[in-house]
Design a protein around this motif. Structure first.
Motif: not given
Length: 419
Positions: A378-392
């Motif tokens: 479940q998504a927690v308010r205020g914490v951005p969702p974890r995204v997949a690894q990509g280019s910086l």
């Protein structure tokens, strides 16, 4: 208040034997009991059992017939009565001898021959008239006749008994089934399937009072089954009879409802009485009578010449006989039935083995303890969702260079400062 026990009755075969011994027809016995001849026929065949007052009257009449038969057996004169044997019986005198034409049909005694002419008697006081003949010489006793030994009945094997039943009933059953279906191949197949079923249940069929009736009921059920309409063969009609009258009669029969058609064929075609027809169609006697009347009205409405039941019976027999309907050989029917039984037996064994194997595999691979399911995230308010690894991004690259260039060790990092 208790009921009186029903009077006992002899077996059906004994009932018929008593009636035939007393030289009574079924109509005569039915009039003495107060029932119809068809009811007496059903009682003697064992299909129905009398009840109430009719049972008491029937049992009383059978007891009377049995007593009369016993009395006839006990009072029957022997083969040679001792008082009328030729050794002791006196010779007939001329005065008592019957005349040549004085015999009757009810007296089968052989007439004596006239005495041969002899010499005239002498006249005198000593010679008197002879009133009797000299007795015949006694015949020598011969050996007593030995009764002929009757041959013992030949015991048939189940296969021979089945073949005899098939040879006797199959041709007629094929013709009757053709009147129900109007299809030659379907009629033959229905009769063969019925006999194959009878071979599978042969102990039961062999002990049945009417084996042909058992097979006939099975053949009719198979022929009139509604599943026959789903077969591809049913979509292609067969050629109708060549005679226009037979064609019209067959079309009239096929327009009747199956139950009415079956009742009409059994009563007016086969010749069963109303109780037997009702029993074979699994209906009550009034219901069978109602179906028969409706079927006759429908046939007479289209073919007025068949309003007479006798004419209808003759036309049904002619319609079934005009078609060349053959039946397979009994050994072929038995062989097909045995092969079908083996096939379904092996299929049942294979299905059982597959079911046992599937059950064993399920038991082998099933978990042995309970594992609670993992709850979804479940998504927690205020914490951005974890995204997949990509280019910086540029900011991330700058931060990484800064971290790499600066020293990562030192006293400021190893020992805390005192404030």
């Amino acid at each position: 208040m208790t009921r009186r026990p029903a009077p006992p009755l002899p077996p059906p075969k004994a009932r018929r034997h008593l009636r035939e011994t007393a030289a009574l027809t079924q109509t005569q016995l039915a009039s003495r009991v107060g029932v119809t001849p068809g009811t007496v026929r059903a009682w003697e065949s064992g299909r129905t059992t009398p009840r109430g007052r009719k049972r008491e009257a029937y049992a009383k009449l059978l007891k009377t017939l049995a007593d009369e038969e016993t009395a006839r057996r006990t009072t029957r004169p022997p083969h040679a009565h001792p008082e009328s044997t030729p050794e002791t019986a006196p010779a007939p005198t001329p005065e008592t001898a019957p005349a040549p034409n004085s015999g009757s049909e009810s007296d089968p005694v052989r007439k004596p021959l006239p005495p041969e002419p002899g010499p005239a008697p002498e006249s005198g006081p000593e010679s008197g008239p002879k009133s009797t003949l000299e007795p015949a010489p006694e015949p020598e006793p011969g050996p007593e006749p030995v009764p002929e030994a009757r041959p013992a009945p030949i015991a048939l094997t189940p296969a021979q008994a089945f073949d005899a039943l098939y040879e006797f009933g199959a041709p007629a059953l094929v013709r009757q089934t053709y009147l129900l279906t109007g299809r030659r191949e379907q009629a033959r197949e229905a009769v063969e399937r019925a006999f194959q079923t009878a071979w599978e249940h042969w102990p039961e069929v062999a002990r049945d009072r009417d084996p042909v009736g058992w097979v006939r009921a099975t053949a009719y059920e198979y022929a009139l089954s509604p599943w026959q309409r789903l077969r591809p063969r049913h979509r292609h009609p067969e050629p109708p009879p060549a005679d226009p009258g037979d064609r019209t009669l067959l079309n009239t029969l096929l327009r009747l409802p199956p139950r009415h058609r079956r009742t009409l064929v059994l009563y007016d075609g086969v010749g069963l009485d109303l109780p037997e027809t009702a029993a074979e169609t699994e209906a009550s006697t009034p219901t069978a009578a109602n179906r028969l009347l409706r079927a006759r009205e429908a046939v007479a409405g289209r073919l007025p010449a068949l309003a007479d039941p006798q004419v209808l019976h003759r036309r049904l027999a002619e319609l079934a006989s005009n078609e060349r309907l053959g039946a397979a050989r009994p050994h072929a029917v038995r062989g097909d039935g045995e092969r079908r039984a083996r096939f379904w037996t092996r299929a049942a064994i294979a299905f059982t083995a597959a079911l046992i194997g599937t059950t064993a595999l399920t038991v082998r691979t099933a978990p042995t303890h309970y594992e609670p399911p993992v709850s979804p995230g479940q998504a927690v308010r205020g914490v951005p969702p974890r995204v997949a690894q990509g280019s910086l991004s540029d900011e991330e690259l700058e931060l990484r260079h800064k971290l790499r260039d600066q020293l990562q060790h030192g006293p400021e990092r190893l020992s805390p400062r005192l404030e």
